[in-house]
Scaffold this motif. Structure first.
Motif, PDB file in Angstrom:
ATOM      1  N   LYS A  59      -0.802  -3.125  -7.201  1.00  0.00           N
ATOM      2  CA  LYS A  59      -1.586  -2.061  -6.565  1.00  0.00           C
ATOM      3  C   LYS A  59      -1.990  -2.411  -5.138  1.00  0.00           C
ATOM      4  O   LYS A  59      -2.076  -1.530  -4.284  1.00  0.00           O
ATOM      5  N   HIS A  60      -2.249  -3.684  -4.868  1.00  0.00           N
ATOM      6  CA  HIS A  60      -2.744  -4.094  -3.561  1.00  0.00           C
ATOM      7  C   HIS A  60      -1.673  -4.743  -2.673  1.00  0.00           C
ATOM      8  O   HIS A  60      -1.970  -5.195  -1.576  1.00  0.00           O
ATOM      9  N   GLY A  61      -0.449  -4.764  -3.147  1.00  0.00           N
ATOM     10  CA  GLY A  61       0.617  -5.411  -2.378  1.00  0.00           C
ATOM     11  C   GLY A  61       1.600  -4.426  -1.806  1.00  0.00           C
ATOM     12  O   GLY A  61       1.479  -3.213  -1.965  1.00  0.00           O
ATOM     13  N   ARG A  62       2.602  -4.972  -1.168  1.00  0.00           N
ATOM     14  CA  ARG A  62       3.646  -4.146  -0.563  1.00  0.00           C
ATOM     15  C   ARG A  62       4.687  -3.708  -1.578  1.00  0.00           C
ATOM     16  O   ARG A  62       5.479  -2.830  -1.306  1.00  0.00           O
ATOM     17  N   GLY A  63       4.712  -4.351  -2.727  1.00  0.00           N
ATOM     18  CA  GLY A  63       5.688  -4.016  -3.754  1.00  0.00           C
ATOM     19  C   GLY A  63       5.585  -2.582  -4.215  1.00  0.00           C
ATOM     20  O   GLY A  63       6.559  -1.986  -4.665  1.00  0.00           O
ATOM     21  N   LYS A  64       4.383  -2.030  -4.095  1.00  0.00           N
ATOM     22  CA  LYS A  64       4.165  -0.640  -4.501  1.00  0.00           C
ATOM     23  C   LYS A  64       5.077   0.298  -3.708  1.00  0.00           C
ATOM     24  O   LYS A  64       5.603   1.261  -4.248  1.00  0.00           O
ATOM     25  N   GLU A  65       5.269  -0.035  -2.425  1.00  0.00           N
ATOM     26  CA  GLU A  65       6.153   0.777  -1.587  1.00  0.00           C
ATOM     27  C   GLU A  65       7.592   0.706  -2.080  1.00  0.00           C
ATOM     28  O   GLU A  65       8.329   1.681  -2.028  1.00  0.00           O
ATOM     29  N   LYS A  66       7.987  -0.473  -2.560  1.00  0.00           N
ATOM     30  CA  LYS A  66       9.353  -0.685  -3.029  1.00  0.00           C
ATOM     31  C   LYS A  66       9.527  -0.338  -4.502  1.00  0.00           C
ATOM     32  O   LYS A  66      10.633  -0.315  -5.008  1.00  0.00           O
ATOM     33  N   GLY A  67       8.409  -0.137  -5.180  1.00  0.00           N
ATOM     34  CA  GLY A  67       8.473   0.138  -6.621  1.00  0.00           C
ATOM     35  C   GLY A  67       8.721  -1.117  -7.435  1.00  0.00           C
ATOM     36  O   GLY A  67       9.225  -1.047  -8.551  1.00  0.00           O
ATOM     37  N   ALA A  68       8.355  -2.279  -6.870  1.00  0.00           N
ATOM     38  CA  ALA A  68       8.574  -3.543  -7.580  1.00  0.00           C
ATOM     39  C   ALA A  68       7.476  -4.534  -7.208  1.00  0.00           C
ATOM     40  O   ALA A  68       6.941  -4.501  -6.104  1.00  0.00           O
ATOM     41  N   LEU A  69       7.173  -5.407  -8.132  1.00  0.00           N
ATOM     42  CA  LEU A  69       6.226  -6.485  -7.889  1.00  0.00           C
ATOM     43  C   LEU A  69       7.004  -7.677  -7.341  1.00  0.00           C
ATOM     44  O   LEU A  69       8.000  -8.087  -7.930  1.00  0.00           O
ATOM     45  N   THR A  70       6.561  -8.209  -6.213  1.00  0.00           N
ATOM     46  CA  THR A  70       7.275  -9.323  -5.597  1.00  0.00           C
ATOM     47  C   THR A  70       6.425 -10.592  -5.631  1.00  0.00           C
ATOM     48  O   THR A  70       5.207 -10.528  -5.815  1.00  0.00           O
ATOM     49  N   TYR A  71       7.087 -11.726  -5.435  1.00  0.00           N
ATOM     50  CA  TYR A  71       6.373 -13.001  -5.347  1.00  0.00           C
ATOM     51  C   TYR A  71       5.371 -12.960  -4.203  1.00  0.00           C
ATOM     52  O   TYR A  71       4.260 -13.481  -4.321  1.00  0.00           O
ATOM     53  N   ALA A  78      -3.325 -14.193  -4.535  1.00  0.00           N
ATOM     54  CA  ALA A  78      -3.949 -15.507  -4.763  1.00  0.00           C
ATOM     55  C   ALA A  78      -4.678 -15.992  -3.521  1.00  0.00           C
ATOM     56  O   ALA A  78      -5.721 -16.646  -3.616  1.00  0.00           O
ATOM     57  N   GLU A  79      -4.158 -15.658  -2.365  1.00  0.00           N
ATOM     58  CA  GLU A  79      -4.761 -16.124  -1.118  1.00  0.00           C
ATOM     59  C   GLU A  79      -5.939 -15.255  -0.680  1.00  0.00           C
ATOM     60  O   GLU A  79      -6.949 -15.770  -0.199  1.00  0.00           O
ATOM     61  N   GLU A  80      -5.839 -13.951  -0.873  1.00  0.00           N
ATOM     62  CA  GLU A  80      -6.824 -13.028  -0.312  1.00  0.00           C
ATOM     63  C   GLU A  80      -7.951 -12.626  -1.266  1.00  0.00           C
ATOM     64  O   GLU A  80      -9.052 -12.363  -0.828  1.00  0.00           O
ATOM     65  N   CYS A  81      -7.678 -12.565  -2.544  1.00  0.00           N
ATOM     66  CA  CYS A  81      -8.671 -12.100  -3.510  1.00  0.00           C
ATOM     67  C   CYS A  81      -9.459 -13.289  -4.059  1.00  0.00           C
ATOM     68  O   CYS A  81      -8.887 -14.228  -4.609  1.00  0.00           O
ATOM     69  N   GLU A  82     -10.771 -13.239  -3.915  1.00  0.00           N
ATOM     70  CA  GLU A  82     -11.623 -14.351  -4.336  1.00  0.00           C
ATOM     71  C   GLU A  82     -11.457 -14.680  -5.822  1.00  0.00           C
ATOM     72  O   GLU A  82     -11.465 -15.845  -6.207  1.00  0.00           O
ATOM     73  N   THR A  83     -11.258 -13.670  -6.639  1.00  0.00           N
ATOM     74  CA  THR A  83     -11.091 -13.877  -8.081  1.00  0.00           C
ATOM     75  C   THR A  83      -9.894 -14.760  -8.399  1.00  0.00           C
ATOM     76  O   THR A  83      -9.936 -15.553  -9.335  1.00  0.00           O
ATOM     77  N   PHE A  84      -8.838 -14.638  -7.609  1.00  0.00           N
ATOM     78  CA  PHE A  84      -7.589 -15.352  -7.895  1.00  0.00           C
ATOM     79  C   PHE A  84      -7.345 -16.551  -6.978  1.00  0.00           C
ATOM     80  O   PHE A  84      -6.274 -17.143  -7.021  1.00  0.00           O
ATOM     81  N   LYS A  93       2.341 -19.239  -0.365  1.00  0.00           N
ATOM     82  CA  LYS A  93       3.242 -18.357   0.381  1.00  0.00           C
ATOM     83  C   LYS A  93       4.540 -19.101   0.636  1.00  0.00           C
ATOM     84  O   LYS A  93       4.539 -20.295   0.903  1.00  0.00           O
ATOM     85  N   LYS A  94       5.639 -18.370   0.528  1.00  0.00           N
ATOM     86  CA  LYS A  94       6.940 -18.981   0.794  1.00  0.00           C
ATOM     87  C   LYS A  94       7.101 -19.213   2.294  1.00  0.00           C
ATOM     88  O   LYS A  94       6.751 -18.363   3.099  1.00  0.00           O
ATOM     89  N   ILE A  95       7.633 -20.391   2.609  1.00  0.00           N
ATOM     90  CA  ILE A  95       7.957 -20.687   4.001  1.00  0.00           C
ATOM     91  C   ILE A  95       9.340 -21.326   4.032  1.00  0.00           C
ATOM     92  O   ILE A  95       9.797 -21.874   3.025  1.00  0.00           O
TER      93      ILE A  95
END
Length: 135
Positions: A59-71, A78-84, A93-95
């Protein structure tokens, strides 16, 4: 509430393999035996947590635009939401490898500079102690 009566009925209520969860739980040195109810509840709680993480990330990622959940969605959550945030080390994050190697080189250089500064400070302290003792 549905009470389980042992056997294979539990497998229909959870998707995760109970045998694997038992192995993971037993890998802890503090655990000597595992109650069947504790095993089931751990499996169900894990399943619900993963479902919540995936839904939130979708819901909060870019995958919603693509219709898929991405890594990337998961690592961003995990980085932005305090709960996670406790997952940030597990879902980094992949580098690119080249970028990572450059980071390591920079850390090594910074570490060497830091060590040189520490040695200079120790020398300064030794000199000031010698001056105090002579007075």
């Amino acid at each position: 509430a549905a009470r389980l009566s042992g056997g294979g009925g539990e497998n229909r209520l959870v998707s995760l393999p109970l045998s694997r969860i038992r192995v993971i739980m037993k890998s802890s040195p503090e655990v000597s035996s595992i109650n069947q109810d504790a095993l089931f509840l751990t499996a169900k709680a894990t399943e619900l947590f993963v479902q919540y993480l995936a839904t939130y990330s979708y819901k909060h990622g870019r995958g919603k635009e693509k219709g898929a959940l991405t890594y990337s969605d998961l690592s961003h959550t995990a980085e932005e939401c305090e709960t996670f945030q406790f997952l940030a080390d597990i879902l980094p994050k992949k580098i690119l490898a080249s970028k990572y190697l450059k980071m390591l080189e920079k850390e090594k250089r910074d570490g060497e500079v830091g060590e040189d500064e520490d040695e200079e400070e120790e020398e300064d302290e030794d000199e000031s102690v010698g001056e105090d003792a002579g007075s």
